[in-house]
Design an enzyme around this catalytic site. Structure first.
Site, mmCIF file in Angstrom:
data_model
loop_
_atom_site.group_PDB
_atom_site.id
_atom_site.type_symbol
_atom_site.label_atom_id
_atom_site.label_comp_id
_atom_site.label_asym_id
_atom_site.label_seq_id
_atom_site.Cartn_x
_atom_site.Cartn_y
_atom_site.Cartn_z
ATOM 1 N N PRO A 47 16.636 49.128 60.303
ATOM 2 C CA PRO A 47 16.596 50.453 59.696
ATOM 3 C C PRO A 47 16.118 50.333 58.248
ATOM 4 C CG PRO A 47 18.774 49.990 60.628
ATOM 5 C CD PRO A 47 17.987 48.726 60.685
ATOM 6 N N SER A 54 47.877 39.392 31.416
ATOM 7 C CA SER A 54 47.982 39.285 29.976
ATOM 8 C C SER A 54 49.350 39.863 29.574
ATOM 9 C CB SER A 54 46.855 40.096 29.333
ATOM 10 O OG SER A 54 46.993 40.108 27.942
ATOM 11 N N SER A 90 52.201 32.080 27.985
ATOM 12 C CA SER A 90 52.136 31.198 26.821
ATOM 13 C C SER A 90 53.533 30.906 26.287
ATOM 14 C CB SER A 90 51.290 31.835 25.708
ATOM 15 O OG SER A 90 49.998 32.099 26.190
ATOM 16 N N SER A 141 43.732 33.352 34.648
ATOM 17 C CA SER A 141 43.078 32.885 35.885
ATOM 18 C C SER A 141 43.261 33.875 37.037
ATOM 19 C CB SER A 141 43.564 31.482 36.276
ATOM 20 O OG SER A 141 44.960 31.359 36.185
#
Ligand SMILES: Nc1nc2c(ncn2[C@@H]2O[C@H](COP(=O)(O)OP(=O)(O)O)[C@@H](O)[C@H]2O)c(=O)[nH]1
Lengths: 635, 300
Positions: free
Chosen positions: A112, A469, A474, A541
């Protein structure tokens, strides 16, 4: 034309060839909307007598209902099944149609001509021997027409036929036809297509389709049927060097060990010396086995089973190859990649690659350029999105046997598979091997990881903190490292923000950059673990695929994924750096959780719920976990 | 150099597909419906793995309404070739006495075929199911992939199917998902018959014309295969020269009048008079869109 006449037309063609000699031609039809593609295909099916009686009846009825005079059939109705499905939202990439004439059988890949055009046409062209390119004679050679030619040539189709259609609407004008042919032939030469055949047609009436048109006395070339029935089907591959991708090792008993596959190039016979790639071991063919008896010789296209005179190790994915002209072996290539996934291609992300029967993990590096398929210009690009075509480096995790795609489709074409969804997200054509990594041998060092770790009196590992975040990665990671230090252990904390100030300061927050960000950190973490350190990584990550890649880089049991699980609402109210506020205000783009996705781990080694634990308690849990798995001694 | 013939290319392609299945699937199974397509598929599988035995079992979903000659043929074939044949019937359906005459074709097909198939697949954890469907069978099949992916509940998501390039198929699936594969996708009905003739493959005698007891009902000729066939007032059983183009549950399969008593006869008949194959399947008459629906529900 009535069905009765139609049968007569079929009868005037050459006498039937027995089944035992009939060949097959697979071709693709390309055209823009309304060029007459459906009509032409309908015509091919009808004129070859391949339509069932009830289909012809429906065709006659539908045409009459549409107010056409008796005998004037609208062939585009035949293929209408597709439009109904399109409305239901079903994606059709290729519709397959079958017909046969007394001389040949045909399989049409009907693609198509709309949105997913590139993806569809590439799919259809990958199995086609020839392509019919439709041109509306009134419009001449359009951008789309060039695009069709480019894709056909790219995928290695050697026979292009140009159906210059709707000739009736330009009064069968010869000059227009000739000029279209010349323009296209010049273009085709640029693509490396040596010959094209142009045929002036009118699809609804079948002029120059099944029979010579009385309207084109100036045209002496073949009708479309004649062309399709006589175009040379690939015997080139039989003359190519011998290639045999091993699909399956057949070992029913101690006495038989055969290698099953389909011959991808050349011929093979008993006593031939061959080379097994990538290992490079040599062997002698003993038998070419089929259930109907051993063959004197096997040729390209046949599915057979080979046995060797010697005991040689062969497994699925290996390529048994000619010794005189062996296939290449490498793990780095330059390739053209056609992207087919809904998610863009991400340089550096690990994907699976399937080439022949070999399945290998690897990645695509930065693009050299993207090809504008309308102008054929090369433009700079960082990623490819659906239907884009580009050239880039393919890096595989191990070496494979291959040929340039231009030499052999089977040993030079590959598909790209997403490791999480398992979807096929791309197709690629290998051009040549890059020698880079081959010339850099791995330097073995005398002091290894074990020795380094022993000197520190510890077992190295990678503690990988992932989460949104402001989730607390940390903070917790920092406390964990303080505790490790207090225990006299050697560690290093890789923190996302800090690394972005140095090693990764050239990277932004697009998906492609996020992938590269993690790739580099994972490699650094690997080096640190190799140095014997307890390595703590605190990075958002966001993608599962890259965390998996990091995990795969480390030794078994060395990678400890710690999911710092904080609901978005909670992280946003904490907002220690005021970033969520800015993201909500649109001042920061691609912010995880706001306008960029976070894919939570499915089976992390540890999950920390920060809504019920203080950072100190969380750090205690991590230390406790390290004790349990034996990274820390029992003090 | 001579090019391979049409049938040689189709054969080589199907064998290639079957070998990919054997190499990549964890637990494959081949659906065996006893018809001509199954016969060809079985023949190709025997070639693909020769001299080894088939690396997968065969599964027949028996609705208990198949033609008797089919069952005889099935058992003889399994015995002669030493096949690992599994036969499954939906036990609940059997207990409830579900059948096409009492419950209608829709309920019968759903319970005895679709549900039964799901039971057999789930109970055995088959991840790759080989079937004999062809693209030329019906308009809506034209766009079908060779490998068709199903969710853990056997649903077919039309938006989530994979492009198929060259002969490089992507068979990777996640836990619980399964794949249906159709190695005969590119064969036409005529190809199947020509190949049966070329290779001398045995098929159920019902394909060949013979005098058989039939009843004209709903525009179809239905064969009275056993005593469970209830005759409506005014209906009568007639002996007619008929054959079948497809085989299934006898009350749902229409016969066609024909003199074609040999393979040559069948092939000649198909080459000259052409009506589409599925007109003899009672179940399809609900329309092409219902075929899509059935597939989404997990019908093969
Ligand atoms: N006059 C004329 N009309 C044509 C010709 N080919 C196709 N058409 C008409 O052009 C319209 C579009 O054709 P169709 O086959 O649906 O185009 P597709 O979108 O390429 O499949 C239909 O109304 C056809 O009847 C031709 O050669 N001459």
């Amino acid at each position: 034309m009535s069905p009765a006449q139609n049968t007569k037309a079929a009868a005037t063609r050459p006498a039937a060839i027995p089944d035992s000699q009939k060949t097959l031609l697979r071709f693709i039809t390309c055209g823009s909307v309304d060029d007459g593609k459906s009509t032409l295909i309908g015509r091919l099916l009808y004129d070859s007598g391949s339509l069932a009686d009830d289909q012809v009846e429906t065709l006659v009825n539908d045409s009459r209902k549409a107010g056409r005079p008796e005998g004037d059939l609208d062939f585009s109705y035949l293929l209408d099944g597709l439009s109904a499905e399109r409305e239901q939202g079903i994606t059709i990439d290729v519709a397959w149609r079958f017909f046969s004439t007394p001389k040949r059988s045909f399989i049409i890949a009907d693609t198509p001509g709309h949105e997913q055009y590139t993806r569809n046409m590439v799919t259809g062209a990958s199995v086609a021997d020839a392509a019919i390119i439709l041109i509306d004679a009134r419009k001449g050679v359009l951008v789309q027409t060039r695009r069709h030619g480019y894709i056909a040539a790219l995928l290695g189709i050697k026979h292009l036929v140009l159906a210059v259609n709707k000739m009736d609407l330009i009064g069968w004008n010869r000059e227009t036809f000739e000029s279209i042919r010349e323009v296209y032939a010049a273009f085709a030469r640029k693509l490396g297509v040596e010959t094209i055949t142009a045929i002036p047609t009118a699809a609804p009436t079948g002029d120059n389709v099944a029979s010579k048109s009385v309207n084109t006395p100036w045209y002496s070339g073949p009708t479309l049927f004649e062309y399709l029935e006589t175009v040379q089907v690939e015997t080139d591959l039989q003359a190519a060097p011998f290639r045999f991708p091993v699909q399956w090792v057949n070992r029913p008993s101690q006495d038989f060990r055969g290698f099953a596959g389909q011959i991808a190039g050349g011929t093979v016979k008993p006593d031939d010396r061959v080379r097994v790639l990538p290992s490079g071991r040599e062997a002698t063919i003993a038998r070419v086995v089929t259930k109907d008896g051993d063959l004197d010789a096997g040729v390209a296209g046949q599915s057979v089973t080979l046995t060797f005179k010697e005991e040689v190790d062969v497994s699925r994915g290996d390529v048994i190859s000619s010794i005189v002209h062996p296939a290449g072996v490498s793990d780095q290539f330059e390739a053209t990649v056609i992207w087919m996934g809904d998610q863009p291609m991400l340089p550096g992300r690990p994907y699976m690659f399937k080439i022949g029967a070999a399945m290998v993990s690897g990645s695509l590096a930065q693009l050299k350029y993207q090809v504008n398929i309308d102008t054929l210009e090369h433009t700079a690009a960082r990623t490819l999105t659906l239907n884009d075509i580009g050239v880039c480096t393919v890096s595989l995790d191990r070496r494979i046997a291959f040929d340039a795609y231009a030499e052999n489709r089977d040993t030079g074409g590959f598909i790209v598979i997403d490791r999480i969804s398992n979807a096929t997200v791309g197709a690629g054509l290998l051009h040549f091997a890059l020698r880079r990594s081959q010339n850099i041998a791995w330097q073995t060092t005398s002091i290894d990881k074990k020795v380094r770790a022993a000197a520190k009196g510890q077992s190295p590992c990678v503690l990988w903190f992932t989460g949104l975040s402001g989730a607390g990665k940390s903070t917790i990671a920092n406390i964990v490292e303080t505790r490790l230090h207090a225990l006299g252990l050697h560690s290093y904390l890789l923190d996302g923000d800090n690394i972005r100030h140095g090693l990764n300061k050239d990277l932004g927050f697009t998906p492609a950059d996020r992938v590269e960000n993690i790739r580099r950190v994972a490699e650094v973490a690997k080096l640190m673990a190799d140095a014997g350190l307890i390595t703590v990584v605190a990075f958002i990550s966001p993608y599962r695929a890259e965390r998996q890649m990091a995990r795969d880089l480390m030794e078994k049991g060395e990678f400890i994924e710690v999911y710092v699980d904080t609901p978005l609402g909670v992280a946003e109210t904490r907002d220690p750096k005021g970033l969520y506020k800015k993201a909500r205000a649109g001042e920061i783009k691609n912010f995880t959780g706001i306008d960029s996705p976070y894919e939570p781990p499915e089976h992390p080694e540890m999950r920390i719920d920060t809504t019920s634990l203080t950072p100190e308690q969380a750090a205690d849990r991590v230390i406790e976990h390290l004790r349990q798995i034996g990274i820390l001694g029992g003090q | 150099m001579t090019a391979l013939t049409h049938l040689q290319r189709l054969e080589a392609e199907s064998i290639h597909i079957l070998r990919e299945v054997a190499a990549e699937a964890k637990k494959p199974v081949m659906m065996y419906s006893i018809g001509k397509d199954s016969a060809v598929m079985l023949h190709l599988a025997l070639k693909a793995f020769h001299p080894a035995k088939l690396p997968f079992p065969l599964l027949h979903v028996d609705t208990t309404w198949k033609f008797r000659e089919m069952i005889t043929f099935r058992d003889a074939t399994a015995r002669e070739l030493g096949l690992d044949l599994m036969v499954h019937t939906n036990p609940e359906g059997l207990a409830q006495g579900i059948g096409p005459f009492t419950h209608g074709s829709e309920v019968h097909t759903d319970v005895m075929k679709t549900q039964a198939l799901k039971q057999a697949l789930d109970a055995n954890g088959f991840d790759l199911i080989i079937g004999g469907a062809r693209r030329d069978e019906e308009k809506s099949r034209a766009k079908e992939r060779i490998f068709s992916f199903r969710t853990p509940t056997h649903h077919w998501n039309p938006k989530d199917q994979r492009p198929e390039l060259w002969r490089t198929y992507n068979l990777r699936i996640n836990a619980g998902e399964s794949v249906r594969v159709f190695p005969l996708s590119n064969w036409t009905e005529l190809d199947v018959w020509r190949y049966i003739r070329l290779e001398g493959i045995p098929v159920v005698p019902l394909y060949f014309a013979k005098e058989r007891p039939v009843v004209a009902r709903g525009g179809q000729l239905i064969m009275k295969d056993d005593d469970r066939f209830p005759l409506a007032p005014g209906e009568k059983v007639e002996m007619m020269m008929v054959r079948f183009r497809t085989l299934g549950c006898y009350p749902l399969t229409g016969a066609v009048e024909s003199d074609a008593a040999t393979l040559d006869g069948i092939i000649e008949e198909l080459e000259t008079s052409r009506s589409s194959e599925r007109t003899g399947r009672v179940i399809d008459h609900d329309g092409a869109a219902s075929m899509e629906r059935k597939k989404q529900e997990g019908y093969f």
